[in-house]
Enzyme design. Structure first.
Site, PDB file in Angstrom:
ATOM      1  N   SER A 127       0.822  -1.210   0.000  1.00 42.98           N
ATOM      2  CA  SER A 127       0.000   0.000   0.000  1.00 42.98           C
ATOM      3  C   SER A 127       0.856   1.260   0.000  1.00 42.98           C
ATOM      4  CB  SER A 127      -0.871   0.002   1.267  1.00 42.98           C
ATOM      5  OG  SER A 127      -1.427   1.276   1.477  1.00 42.98           O
ATOM      6  N   TYR A 152      -2.825  -0.477  10.373  1.00 42.57           N
ATOM      7  CA  TYR A 152      -3.002  -1.133   9.059  1.00 42.57           C
ATOM      8  C   TYR A 152      -1.763  -0.876   8.207  1.00 42.57           C
ATOM      9  CZ  TYR A 152      -3.942  -1.304   4.117  1.00 42.57           C
ATOM     10  OH  TYR A 152      -3.814  -1.530   2.775  1.00 42.57           O
ATOM     11  N   LYS A 156       1.527  -3.389   6.590  1.00 43.31           N
ATOM     12  CA  LYS A 156       2.015  -3.459   5.209  1.00 43.31           C
ATOM     13  C   LYS A 156       3.526  -3.209   5.180  1.00 43.31           C
ATOM     14  CE  LYS A 156      -1.754  -4.554   3.227  1.00 43.31           C
ATOM     15  NZ  LYS A 156      -1.877  -5.904   2.641  1.00 43.31           N
TER      16      LYS A 156
END
Ligand code: WQD
Length: 345
Positions: A127, A152, A156
């Site tokens: 991402s 989150y 990644k």
């Protein structure tokens, strides 16, 4: 063509990638626990492609069940595309341990099986959140990896770091694809983005407002240092993101001399402000939107958009769908959802 395992194959980007893989001639098997997706997606994929794809309802955190799957199903699998992860930024702030376990323990279990069964190619769903709030734009793959804005984003960043170390001792070759803002839906309106509860992301909130499900859109902040005061993002069509995964797989298959781990930005290369997206939606669909300006949203970066030269030059990939296609297909999907909801009632 090889047999590809897609984890999260019933999800938003996963389902569109399964379609693209089938249309490119690959055989596909899916793992998805349906915690964030629906069991009828494989039927929709069959409607689109004419091909039956088997999904195994497994959570990657369940190591024993995952190992059983590989023991029974590994024959012929030449690549894994790993989507299965939670990705709601706000939820990850409220529940970081859920995200660390689901996203990172799941990834480790998957890597163990890929290693054990000598699967040569691995494509990782990463991402643009790894760039944090970039100081210079557009961001390239060499731009600094700043402090992620959420747990989150951290999963990644750590997920990529796991893979960088792993390829030094394992023959599997990895491509990590850093998504910017995937939006839109398959032109058939049979698959698209499902939002659970109140949508966090801009496009589903726009389409639900246009459909009368939400009273109005709140634009989070109009005092940013941008051309109209609202945040800038790099939106691209989910079908372009899907095609990039096929291109990354072919790249790994063909270029055995490429680095064992490499990252690629998946963005259109164009930054759009929130207000520009709202106005473009109204223009493309002829549907007026009710919106207001509210406070800034914690964790939002001011502006981020991609330098996508590396993916264009090395993967032979470029975006085929326009901003109008993104908005038109997002709206068609919302209308299809409303119709199926009404018929279900
Ligand atoms: C976009 C802009 C909001 C909702 C997403 C994914 C994340 C990652 C990166 C893949 C922001 C504004 C939104 C609303 C608004 N993708 N907005 N009103 O935050 O860039 O993150 O892309 O890994 O997983 O979540 O996308 O769509 O939430 O927000 O004004 O009701 O729209 O402030 O500026 P974001 P988003």
């Amino acid at each position: 063509m090889g047999r590809i395992l897609v984890t999260g194959g019933s999800g938003y980007i996963g389902s569109h990638t399964v379609v693209a893989l089938l249309e490119a001639g690959y055989e596909v098997v899916s793992i998805d626990d349906h915690s964030r997706s629906h069991d009828f997606i494989m039927d929709r994929i069959k409607q689109i492609t004419g091909t039956e794809v088997v999904n195994h309802r497994i959570n990657l955190v369940d190591r024993a069940t995952l190992e059983d799957f590989f023991c029974n199903e590994h024959t012929g699998i030449t690549g894994v595309i790993h989507f299965a992860a939670y990705k709601a930024v706000g939820e990850s702030v409220a529940n970081p341990l859920l995200y660390f376990e689901n996203n990172l323990v799941g990834q480790i279990n998957l890597m163990r099986c890929v290693d054990q069964y000598n699967i040569p190619h691995f494509v990782f769903s990463s991402s643009c959140t790894v760039y944090g709030n970039p100081e210079s734009l557009p961001v390239t793959e060499s731009s600094p990896l700043l402090e992620p804005e959420s747990p989150y984003g951290r999963t990644k960043l750590i997920g990529e770091a796991f893979l960088r170390d792993w390829v030094l001792v394992c023959p599997t070759r990895v491509a990590a694809l850093r998504y910017f803002n995937p939006v839109g839906a398959h032109p058939s309106a049979l698959i698209g983005e499902f939002s659970r509860g109140v949508p966090e992301n801009l496009l589903p909130y726009i389409t639900q407002t246009a459909a009368g499900i939400r009273e109005r859109l709140t634009i989070y902040g109009r005092d940013y240092p941008t051309r109209d005061g609202t945040c800038v993002r790099d939106y691209l069509h989910v079908c372009d993101v899907a095609l990039a995964h096929v291109a990354a797989l072919k790249h790994l298959e063909r270029h055995t001399d490429a680095p064992p781990f490499d990252v690629f930005n998946l963005g259109s290369g164009v930054g759009q402000t929130v207000l520009e997206m709202v106005q473009a939606f109204e223009e493309v669909t002829g549907t007026p939107l009710t919106y207001t300006f509210g406070e800034r949203r914690t964790g939002d970066v001011v502006a981020v958009y991609a330098d996508n030269r590396k993916a264009r030059e090395q993967l032979g990939w470029s975006t085929l769908y326009s901003l109008q296609d993104m908005l038109r297909t997002a709206w068609a999907w919302e209308q299809a959802l409303s119709q199926s909801h009404n018929t279900r009632q």
